[in-house]
Motif scaffolding. Structure first.
Motif, PDB file in Angstrom:
ATOM      1  N   TYR A   1       0.824  -1.209   0.000  1.00 51.91           N
ATOM      2  CA  TYR A   1       0.000   0.000   0.000  1.00 51.91           C
ATOM      3  C   TYR A   1       0.859   1.261   0.000  1.00 51.91           C
ATOM      4  CZ  TYR A   1       1.213  -0.001   4.938  1.00 51.91           C
ATOM      5  OH  TYR A   1       1.910   0.004   6.122  1.00 51.91           O
ATOM      6  N   CYS A   2       0.233   2.365  -0.370  1.00 53.46           N
ATOM      7  CA  CYS A   2       0.827   3.698  -0.323  1.00 53.46           C
ATOM      8  C   CYS A   2      -0.013   4.592   0.583  1.00 53.46           C
ATOM      9  CB  CYS A   2       0.850   4.334  -1.707  1.00 53.46           C
ATOM     10  SG  CYS A   2       2.266   3.896  -2.682  1.00 53.46           S
ATOM     11  N   LEU A   3       0.649   5.390   1.382  1.00 54.03           N
ATOM     12  CA  LEU A   3       0.003   6.443   2.162  1.00 54.03           C
ATOM     13  C   LEU A   3       0.587   7.773   1.726  1.00 54.03           C
ATOM     14  CD1 LEU A   3      -0.019   5.092   5.846  1.00 54.03           C
ATOM     15  CD2 LEU A   3      -1.961   5.250   4.282  1.00 54.03           C
ATOM     16  N   THR A   4      -0.260   8.701   1.364  1.00 56.03           N
ATOM     17  CA  THR A   4       0.210  10.029   0.976  1.00 56.03           C
ATOM     18  C   THR A   4      -0.741  11.088   1.512  1.00 56.03           C
ATOM     19  OG1 THR A   4      -0.979   9.850  -1.142  1.00 56.03           O
ATOM     20  CG2 THR A   4       1.359   9.269  -1.149  1.00 56.03           C
TER      21      THR A   4
ATOM     22  N   ALA B   1       3.708  -8.879  10.182  1.00 56.99           N
ATOM     23  CA  ALA B   1       5.002  -8.209  10.185  1.00 56.99           C
ATOM     24  C   ALA B   1       4.937  -7.109   9.132  1.00 56.99           C
ATOM     25  CB  ALA B   1       6.119  -9.207   9.889  1.00 56.99           C
ATOM     26  N   HIS B   2       5.914  -6.205   9.143  1.00 53.72           N
ATOM     27  CA  HIS B   2       5.782  -5.019   8.306  1.00 53.72           C
ATOM     28  C   HIS B   2       7.094  -4.648   7.630  1.00 53.72           C
ATOM     29  CE1 HIS B   2       1.909  -3.950  10.262  1.00 53.72           C
ATOM     30  NE2 HIS B   2       2.488  -4.465  11.328  1.00 53.72           N
ATOM     31  N   LEU B   3       6.951  -3.996   6.491  1.00 50.67           N
ATOM     32  CA  LEU B   3       8.029  -3.275   5.838  1.00 50.67           C
ATOM     33  C   LEU B   3       7.500  -1.893   5.506  1.00 50.67           C
ATOM     34  CD1 LEU B   3      10.655  -2.776   4.227  1.00 50.67           C
ATOM     35  CD2 LEU B   3       9.568  -3.934   2.281  1.00 50.67           C
ATOM     36  N   PHE B   4       8.244  -0.858   5.897  1.00 48.14           N
ATOM     37  CA  PHE B   4       7.888   0.515   5.572  1.00 48.14           C
ATOM     38  C   PHE B   4       9.064   1.153   4.837  1.00 48.14           C
ATOM     39  CE2 PHE B   4       5.700  -0.447   9.560  1.00 48.14           C
ATOM     40  CZ  PHE B   4       4.391  -0.105   9.261  1.00 48.14           C
ATOM     41  N   ILE B   5       8.789   1.804   3.740  1.00 49.81           N
ATOM     42  CA  ILE B   5       9.797   2.607   3.045  1.00 49.81           C
ATOM     43  C   ILE B   5       9.287   4.037   3.037  1.00 49.81           C
ATOM     44  CG2 ILE B   5      10.991   3.018   0.869  1.00 49.81           C
ATOM     45  CD1 ILE B   5      10.827   0.014   0.350  1.00 49.81           C
ATOM     46  N   ASN B   6      10.029   4.884   3.732  1.00 49.24           N
ATOM     47  CA  ASN B   6       9.618   6.264   3.926  1.00 49.24           C
ATOM     48  C   ASN B   6      10.184   7.115   2.805  1.00 49.24           C
ATOM     49  OD1 ASN B   6       8.610   8.578   5.002  1.00 49.24           O
ATOM     50  ND2 ASN B   6       9.949   8.628   6.788  1.00 49.24           N
ATOM     51  N   LEU B   7       9.303   7.677   1.998  1.00 47.10           N
ATOM     52  CA  LEU B   7       9.707   8.514   0.871  1.00 47.10           C
ATOM     53  C   LEU B   7       9.564   9.993   1.194  1.00 47.10           C
ATOM     54  CD1 LEU B   7       7.903   6.441  -1.887  1.00 47.10           C
ATOM     55  CD2 LEU B   7      10.336   6.365  -1.299  1.00 47.10           C
TER      56      LEU B   7
ATOM     57  N   GLY C   1       4.260   0.651   2.050  1.00 45.15           N
ATOM     58  CA  GLY C   1       4.419  -0.391   3.064  1.00 45.15           C
ATOM     59  C   GLY C   1       3.906  -1.745   2.625  1.00 45.15           C
ATOM     60  N   VAL C   2       4.250  -2.740   3.433  1.00 47.43           N
ATOM     61  CA  VAL C   2       3.831  -4.122   3.223  1.00 47.43           C
ATOM     62  C   VAL C   2       3.306  -4.669   4.538  1.00 47.43           C
ATOM     63  CG1 VAL C   2       4.546  -6.447   2.539  1.00 47.43           C
ATOM     64  CG2 VAL C   2       5.661  -4.450   1.505  1.00 47.43           C
ATOM     65  N   HIS C   3       2.107  -5.236   4.492  1.00 49.73           N
ATOM     66  CA  HIS C   3       1.600  -6.033   5.608  1.00 49.73           C
ATOM     67  C   HIS C   3       1.860  -7.501   5.284  1.00 49.73           C
ATOM     68  CE1 HIS C   3      -1.285  -2.550   6.528  1.00 49.73           C
ATOM     69  NE2 HIS C   3      -0.525  -2.688   7.603  1.00 49.73           N
ATOM     70  N   PHE C   4       2.890  -8.079   5.890  1.00 44.70           N
ATOM     71  CA  PHE C   4       3.145  -9.501   5.739  1.00 44.70           C
ATOM     72  C   PHE C   4       2.225 -10.295   6.654  1.00 44.70           C
ATOM     73  CE2 PHE C   4       7.282  -7.559   4.771  1.00 44.70           C
ATOM     74  CZ  PHE C   4       7.638  -8.209   3.600  1.00 44.70           C
TER      75      PHE C   4
ATOM     76  N   VAL D   1       6.899  -0.988  -8.346  1.00 44.32           N
ATOM     77  CA  VAL D   1       8.322  -1.083  -8.017  1.00 44.32           C
ATOM     78  C   VAL D   1       8.526  -1.925  -6.767  1.00 44.32           C
ATOM     79  CG1 VAL D   1      10.318   0.254  -7.221  1.00 44.32           C
ATOM     80  CG2 VAL D   1       8.957   1.066  -9.164  1.00 44.32           C
ATOM     81  N   LEU D   2       7.686  -1.711  -5.760  1.00 47.28           N
ATOM     82  CA  LEU D   2       7.825  -2.482  -4.530  1.00 47.28           C
ATOM     83  C   LEU D   2       7.542  -3.963  -4.772  1.00 47.28           C
ATOM     84  CD1 LEU D   2       8.328  -2.641  -1.508  1.00 47.28           C
ATOM     85  CD2 LEU D   2       5.927  -2.044  -1.134  1.00 47.28           C
TER      86      LEU D   2
END
Length: 280
Positions: free
Chosen positions: A20-23, A39-45, A88-91, A141-142
């Motif tokens: 998902y994207c949050l903007t 579990a999570h992955l967040f990439i802060n842009l 982000g990713v919700h695993f 891309v993610l």
């Protein structure tokens, strides 16, 4: 804020609930997050994000890039920047295991910089996205990065964890762990060891989190709430235990939580707001 998310295509969907994207501008900056079965992955842009553990002995962390988080068994807090751009990713609870070259237990109740797990990947991802990438392009891309990181060979024990974890997910944590082990033809100790390896916590703990998640996501703050009925439906048959666990996971009693939700209603159609709550 705008939320754009989707379930990734197979085989990623075996391990990931959504990407998902949050903007945009957050309605609330400081959020309190109870344990959830993921579990999570967040990439802060965008601008830096600040995180706190509910354990006061753990120092807060400021992230300018990205971070991984394993399954949490206690609440944590984070502060959005004034303007958010985050992917982000919700695993699924077991889902991060085939994407990282480390035991899942090392991510339990921790946030770890992305580059400490995926070396030299964060700059590449951010360079591909630039400043103007759309949500659709960002998710593409993610997803491509996730596909490249998925382990080619099946990890030992992961099929067992996925199989039994799926039963815990579909039953919302109500299926007894002993019954899961018997159905899988393994001992309880073996099942617990495999969960600890691939999830970071035991199946009993995962069941507790699924049970709590079912309850907390079923609360409709706009209507009268029968806590006893909700607790029983979720599998809590000891009222005192339910209240203790609720306060342990949220920092509030059920009555306090409901008052908070009524002061700060969740945004309709905004999935991240269904678990996290504004910090009072």
């Amino acid at each position: 804020m705008e939320y754009v998310g989707r379930v990734p295509a197979p085989p990623l969907d075996r391990f990931i609930d959504d990407i998902y994207c949050l903007t945009g501008v957050p309605r609330h900056r400081l959020m309190n997050v109870p344990p959830m079965p993921s579990a999570h992955l967040f990439i802060n842009l965008g601008d830096p994000t600040l995180l706190w553990d509910s354990d006061p002995s753990v120092p807060p962390a400021l992230f300018t890039g990205g971070w991984f988080m394993g399954v949490w068994t206690r609440r944590f807090l984070f502060e959005y920047p004034s303007r958010v751009r985050l992917v982000g990713v919700h695993f699924k609870p077991w889902g991060v295991s085939p994407f990282i070259d480390m035991p899942a237990a090392e991510l339990r109740n921790r946030w770890v910089p992305v580059d400490a797990v995926w070396q030299r990947s964060l700059d590449r991802i951010r360079n591909q996205l630039g400043e103007m990438a759309s949500a659709t392009e960002t998710l593409r891309v993610l997803e491509k990065e996730l596909r490249s990181r998925l382990a080619e060979a099946p990890l030992r024990g992961l099929d067992l964890v996925q199989h039994t974890g799926t039963y815990l997910e579909s039953s919302h944590g109500v299926v007894p762990v002993r019954a899961l082990a018997e159905a899988a033809g393994v001992s309880g100790n073996h099942l617990a060891a495999q969960f600890t390896s691939h999830v970071g916590v035991t199946p009993k703990r995962v069941a507790r989190i699924y049970r709590f998640a079912r309850l907390i996501l079923s609360v409709d703050a706009l209507r009268p709430v029968d806590w006893s009925q909700l607790a029983q439906t979720a599998g809590y048959f000891d009222q005192a235990h339910f209240i203790r666990e609720f306060k342990d996971f949220t920092g509030h009693t059920p009555t306090e939580y409901l008052a908070l939700r009524r002061r700060f209603p969740a945004e309709r159609g905004f999935p991240p707001d269904s678990g996290p709550m504004p910090a009072d």
